[in-house]
Design a protein around this motif. Structure first.
Motif: not given
Length: 735
Positions: A83-95, A128-135
């Motif tokens: 599990l990871m918390v990632v922002d929309e820029e791809g930064l892993v905030m927590a893992s 990358a497309v998947a992150f945009l779709s999740a947003k």
């Protein structure tokens, strides 16, 4: 939750109810925005109580939030997923720890700060497309993404993305779950491989079944498969032809419909898994009986077959059985009809071969005895002829001489009968109508017909002509009629001679060795004693007879057999003991017209030797003495020898002294052909005659090739012999 209490502003004003502005001590003369102090105090107390309730709720909420945060942190850290918390820029905030183990298995590996650098190059754009779709849609997922695992290489996992609220900023936050698909992929690949192997096996099985079906359908043997209830489930084309039954009518029926004996044998349960049962009788759809050779193969199933979704009819067609489980019995039936016909043909040919060998052996024996016996007969008949010439017409001895001559002629005819069936030469045949021969034979039979026997002649008009020797045909009919009269004996009966024609086919042509077609037939039928099957098998053997001594020689039917073979025909016999016999002669017809009988031969001029010199050579002393006397009486000069070597020496000494050479063919050590060859080398123009009691086509051909002028058959009459000698000398003089 209650509405928060609003703090009010207040100020002190004079109380108008107290003039002069004086107030008592309790009221102070103060008013707060229209509220009295007592009222304000009461409100403040209420406000304080509300604040305490709100503080209590806030503390509870804070405790719940802290508990939820702890639980989330515990779940986030300990869940068996990366599990990871990632922002929309791809930064892993927590893992969590699982994510670190996957992406940074070793401390020296790059830290997990950004997610995309850990995505394989082939899936970067897709993630990358998947992150945009999740947003925009809150959730998204990508299957079988290849991730980089530091020094451990790569791993494959499914990426699940869910957007979470972020009240502190504008960047969207996502919680990402990565499910390692490595073990599942291994199992999936194993399953795919197993599925491929299973598919290949199914294809091989189908190919094998198609090949087996092709073999079954192209087999020359009838193949039937039956189930446990002996119901037919497979019926190949050969079985259709053998049993004359369409496959659709045979399928589902019982085996006993076609093979009752085989069905009974299989029902005993004692048949081995692979066995040849042997020959059995079978029945076609029309009820005709045939014979087949049976082999069986049993397949016993220990476990039932897995049920199939195929229809039973299609399953039967593919598997060759009635149901999805049970026992299969495959029956191979080989048609023995052709084999039995071939066996019957072989037996017939063997019988014919044995008969031919018997005839050949008898011919060899007859040829061996004919030489010596004919020499004796020639001496007897020649001396009788000379004795008759020396005897007066009134002498009592003349009668005795005539009887001796008759006996000698009968002996000569007997030898000729012996040779008739053994000779291989083709008789001199001319187109004739058989009705004349039948009438002549009937006329001769009537002379000796017993009073209790009725002779009937039946002739079908306009029968075809045949190529035949009239004398031999009449001899064959006389022999058959003589046998018929002997079979009737002294009893009352009938003898019928019938001339007709018939179409001959199988199985008669195979048994008689003829070709199929139409034949002219002559039947001799009697109501005599008949013959047993054992006797029928030997009636054409030379010297075989069932008659008493003096009633037959056993040569009559052998002679008939030889005559029919010489005429390219056959003889058939049918007989029942006590009911009589029927002998049928089969002659091939001819399209040539019957010739008119030859004109009478002009009388021969008397023989006058005029001193012409004849050399006669024969190893029989009696015959040499006879011929010398006969020729000398006719005016010839005769030099006779019993040794061919002496004769050759005398000829070599005076080759021009002789006008004719007559030599015997069968002489030990030096045959007549040898002598002929030596003489022709010295005098090619000298006429030479060969004499023999056994003249074959081979002898005649070799004699003509060597230059022989004539062949003299022993024993000829003395007068015929003298005429031949004079004709040869006169012919040589005319050249």
């Amino acid at each position: 939750m209650n509405t928060p209490y609003r703090r009010k502003k207040f100020r002190v004003v004079p109380n108008p109810a107290h003039p002069g502005g004086r107030l008592d001590h309790d009221e102070q003369g103060l008013i707060v925005d229209g509220y009295a102090p007592s009222q304000m105090i009461e409100d403040l107390r209420k406000y304080q109580a509300e604040l305490e309730v709100q503080n209590k709720a806030l503390r509870y909420s804070q405790q719940e939030a802290e508990g939820a945060s702890e639980r989330f942190a515990t779940l986030f850290s300990n869940v068996p997923l990366a599990l990871m918390v990632v922002d929309e820029e791809g930064l892993v905030m927590a893992s969590n720890a699982m994510a670190l183990r996957l992406f940074q298995p070793v401390e020296s590996d790059p830290p997990l700060h950004f997610l995309l650098p850990f995505v394989g190059p082939t899936h970067t754009d897709e993630v990358a497309v998947a992150f945009l779709s999740a947003k925009s849609r809150s959730t998204s997922e990508v299957s079988e993404v290849v991730f980089l695992a530091g020094s451990q290489g790569t791993f494959t996992g499914d990426l699940h993305i869910a957007r979470i609220e972020n009240p502190q900023g504008d960047l969207a936050h996502f919680i990402c779950a990565i499910i390692d698909q490595g073990p599942l992929l291994a199992q999936r690949h194993a399953l795919q491989k197993s599925a491929a192997v299973l598919q290949q096996r199914n294809e091989d099985l189908l190919l094998s079944e198609n090949r087996m079906a092709a073999i079954i359908n192209s087999s020359l043997d009838a193949i039937l498969c039956i189930d446990e209830q002996q119901g037919i489930t497979v019926f190949n084309p050969a079985a259709t032809a053998l049993f004359q039954c369409p496959a659709e009518q045979a399928l589902g029926s019982r085996l006993e419909r076609f093979l009752p004996q085989v069905a009974a044998t299989l029902a005993t349960g004692t048949v081995a898994a692979q066995a040849t049962l042997g020959e059995f009788a079978a029945t076609t759809l029309q009820g005709r009986e045939i014979f087949v050779e049976i082999s069986v193969s049993l397949e016993r199933r220990l476990t039932p077959r897995v049920p199939t979704r195929l229809p039973i009819s299609e399953f039967i067609a593919r598997r060759g059985m009635q149901g999805p489980h049970g026992e299969i019995t495959t029956i191979f039936a080989r048609d023995l009809t052709a084999a039995k016909l071939a066996e019957a043909r072989r037996v017939t040919l063997e019988t014919q071969l044995r008969e031919s060998q018997k005839m050949q052996a008898m011919g060899t024996m007859a040829g061996g005895i004919a030489h010596d016996f004919n020499n004796i007969l020639s001496a007897i008949l020649g001396n009788v002829d000379l004795a008759k010439q020396d005897t007066a017409a009134s002498s009592p001895a003349l009668t005795s001489l005539q009887e001796i001559e008759k006996a000698g002629r009968r002996a000569r005819d007997l030898v000729r009968q012996i040779l008739t069936f053994s000779r291989n030469e083709v008789p001199k045949r001319t187109p004739i109508q058989l009705d004349d021969a039948v009438h002549e034979a009937a006329r001769l039979v009537r002379v000796a017909l017993p009073p209790l026997v009725d002779l009937q002649v039946r002739i079908t008009p306009h029968t075809a002509a045949i190529l035949a020797d009239t004398t031999q045909v009449e001899q064959a009919l006389l022999n058959l009629c003589t046998n018929a009269l002997l079979a009737i004996g002294s009893h009352k009966g009938s003898l019928t001679i019938e001339l007709s024609s018939a179409e001959v086919g199988q199985p008669l042509v195979g048994r008689l060795g003829l070709q199929s077609g139409r034949y002219v037939t002559v039947s001799v039928r009697d109501t005599g004693s008949g013959m047993s099957p054992e006797t029928l098998g030997r009636i054409f053997e030379p010297f075989f007879t069932t008659r008493e001594v003096g009633q037959g020689t056993g040569l009559g039917l052998s002679v008939v057999h030889g005559i029919m073979q010489g005429h390219q025909g056959a003889i058939d016999v049918q007989s029942v003991p006590g009911e009589g016999s029927v002998f049928t002669l089969y002659f091939p017809p001819t399209f040539e017209q019957a010739v008119a009988p030859p004109a009478e031969v002009a009388p021969v001029e008397p023989v006058i030797g005029r001193g012409r010199h004849v050399m006669y050579v024969d190893d029989d002393q009696a015959l040499v003495f006879l011929i010398a006397r006969v020729l000398k009486r006719k005016g010839f000069t005769v030099t006779a020898f019993t040794d061919p070597h002496e004769a050759l020496s005398a000829f070599q000494a005076k080759p021009q002294a002789f006008d004719l050479l007559v030599t015997d063919y069968n002489m030990p050590g030096f045959s007549g052909i040898d002598l002929l060859r030596q003489v022709k080398r010295i005098r090619p123009d000298l006429p030479v005659a060969l004499a023999s009691g056994y003249i074959t086509p081979e002898l005649e051909q070799s004699a003509m090739v060597e230059g022989a002028s004539a062949l003299i058959y022993k024993p000829d009459d003395v007068s015929e012999f003298c005429e031949t000698v004079q004709r040869l000398i006169a012919g040589n003089d005319a050249r």
